[in-house]
Design a protein around this motif. Structure first.
Motif, PDB file in Angstrom:
ATOM      1  N   SER A  55      -0.193  -7.666  -6.166  1.00  0.00           N
ATOM      2  CA  SER A  55       0.821  -6.677  -5.806  1.00  0.00           C
ATOM      3  C   SER A  55       0.315  -5.254  -6.034  1.00  0.00           C
ATOM      4  N   VAL A  56       0.700  -4.369  -5.153  1.00  0.00           N
ATOM      5  CA  VAL A  56       0.357  -2.956  -5.263  1.00  0.00           C
ATOM      6  C   VAL A  56       1.630  -2.113  -5.377  1.00  0.00           C
ATOM      7  N   HIS A  57       2.611  -2.432  -4.555  1.00  0.00           N
ATOM      8  CA  HIS A  57       3.941  -1.811  -4.600  1.00  0.00           C
ATOM      9  C   HIS A  57       4.912  -2.891  -4.161  1.00  0.00           C
ATOM     10  N   ARG A  58       6.197  -2.599  -4.099  1.00  0.00           N
ATOM     11  CA  ARG A  58       7.150  -3.641  -3.759  1.00  0.00           C
ATOM     12  C   ARG A  58       8.277  -3.098  -2.881  1.00  0.00           C
ATOM     13  N   SER A  80      -3.125   1.034  -6.449  1.00  0.00           N
ATOM     14  CA  SER A  80      -2.041   1.439  -7.349  1.00  0.00           C
ATOM     15  C   SER A  80      -2.243   2.866  -7.849  1.00  0.00           C
ATOM     16  N   PHE A  83      -1.019   5.263  -5.248  1.00  0.00           N
ATOM     17  CA  PHE A  83       0.435   5.390  -5.289  1.00  0.00           C
ATOM     18  C   PHE A  83       0.861   6.284  -6.445  1.00  0.00           C
ATOM     19  N   LYS A  84       0.276   6.060  -7.623  1.00  0.00           N
ATOM     20  CA  LYS A  84       0.644   6.850  -8.803  1.00  0.00           C
ATOM     21  C   LYS A  84       0.315   8.323  -8.603  1.00  0.00           C
ATOM     22  N   GLN A  86       0.443   9.856  -5.888  1.00  0.00           N
ATOM     23  CA  GLN A  86       1.223  10.311  -4.727  1.00  0.00           C
ATOM     24  C   GLN A  86       0.322  10.668  -3.554  1.00  0.00           C
ATOM     25  N   LYS A  90       4.540   7.557   2.640  1.00  0.00           N
ATOM     26  CA  LYS A  90       5.401   6.480   3.114  1.00  0.00           C
ATOM     27  C   LYS A  90       6.618   7.068   3.816  1.00  0.00           C
ATOM     28  N   THR A 151       8.214  10.094  -4.856  1.00  0.00           N
ATOM     29  CA  THR A 151       8.049   9.194  -5.989  1.00  0.00           C
ATOM     30  C   THR A 151       8.438   7.782  -5.547  1.00  0.00           C
ATOM     31  N   GLY A 152       8.243   6.815  -6.414  1.00  0.00           N
ATOM     32  CA  GLY A 152       8.516   5.428  -6.045  1.00  0.00           C
ATOM     33  C   GLY A 152       9.359   4.706  -7.076  1.00  0.00           C
ATOM     34  N   THR A 154      12.711   2.561  -8.593  1.00  0.00           N
ATOM     35  CA  THR A 154      13.562   1.455  -8.176  1.00  0.00           C
ATOM     36  C   THR A 154      14.837   1.975  -7.511  1.00  0.00           C
TER      37      THR A 154
END
Length: 236
Positions: A55-58, A80, A83-84, A86, A90, A151-152, A154
């Motif tokens: 997994s990398v993101h969800r 990852s 993503f962190k 930025q 997306k 940002t990512g 939840t």
């Protein structure tokens, strides 16, 4: 790369594959992780390709669209980190049936746990969520949102649109009173772009299900807008 491919076992369609990672189009209503005796989308892809994936993101259960899965832990760590940092752009599609307090702009705030499985946006700067968006009228009270999360967190997009008065159609948590009126939750990971090991990657996939996403008005607006990266996103 724009892809529309065959859905495998109702879980996903394969968008792209190379030596480092796999890109899929996750279907709505499918769990990310296996739970309650049913395997999630990651296991479904592993079974289909007969390889171990990382997994990398969800994506939330209700959310469809682009998902990256790495072929090794080393690649997963590298992606990852992007993503962190930025460094992955997306873009999501969402549809709401209430006009937002503002038709475009920035939604920024702290993400705090609320009741049950909900989150809420606060003025607290801890766990900061930053979301940009444009919205467009589709007719019959519907609005299309193009959303760019910086940002990512939840439930970030779901909470952000709820905070401006436009909870996503079909959202079983943040639009509970009307969710039953819709055939799915209307959030889709539409486009993604990043540079990995010196190579630029860009993927785009249209929603494959949902009456509102497949409507002529929505399809025409997406055709007019083209690449989301080309919209006039303000610098943050």
């Amino acid at each position: 790369m724009i892809a529309q491919n065959k859905t495998e076992n109702g879980y996903f369609s394969l968008v792209s594959e190379n030596e480092h990672f796999v890109v899929i189009n996750k279907q709505p209503g499918i769990n990310f992780h296996s739970e309650d005796g049913e395997f999630g989308v990651v296991v479904a892809v592993e079974k289909f390709l007969n390889i171990k994936l990382y997994s990398v993101h969800r994506l939330d259960k209700m959310t469809s669209g682009l998902l990256l899965l790495a072929k090794s832990s080393q690649v997963a760590n590298g992606l990852s980190e992007l993503f962190k940092a930025q460094q992955v752009q997306k873009y999501y599609l969402a549809i709401a049936d209430k006009k937002p307090k503002k038709t475009q702009g920035l939604i920024k705030g702290g993400m705090d746990k609320s009741r049950r499985s909900m989150w809420k946006l606060t003025r607290n700067q801890d766990n900061l969520a930053i979301t940009q968006f444009f919205s467009y009228a589709l007719g019959e009270g519907k609005r299309l949102f193009i959303v760019k999360p910086k940002t990512g967190k939840t439930h970030q997009i779901r909470v952000a649109l709820k905070s401006v008065g436009s909870a996503i159609c079909g959202d079983p948590i943040y639009a509970t009173e009307t969710a039953h009126q819709y055939d799915r939750g209307y959030l889709h990971a539409y486009q993604i772009q990043f540079n990995y090991l010196g190579q630029d990657h860009q993927f785009s996939v249209m929603p494959e299900s949902g009456v509102e996403f497949l409507s002529d008005a929505c399809q025409q607006k997406l055709l007019e807008l083209g690449n989301c990266d080309g919209l006039h996103w303000p610098k943050l």
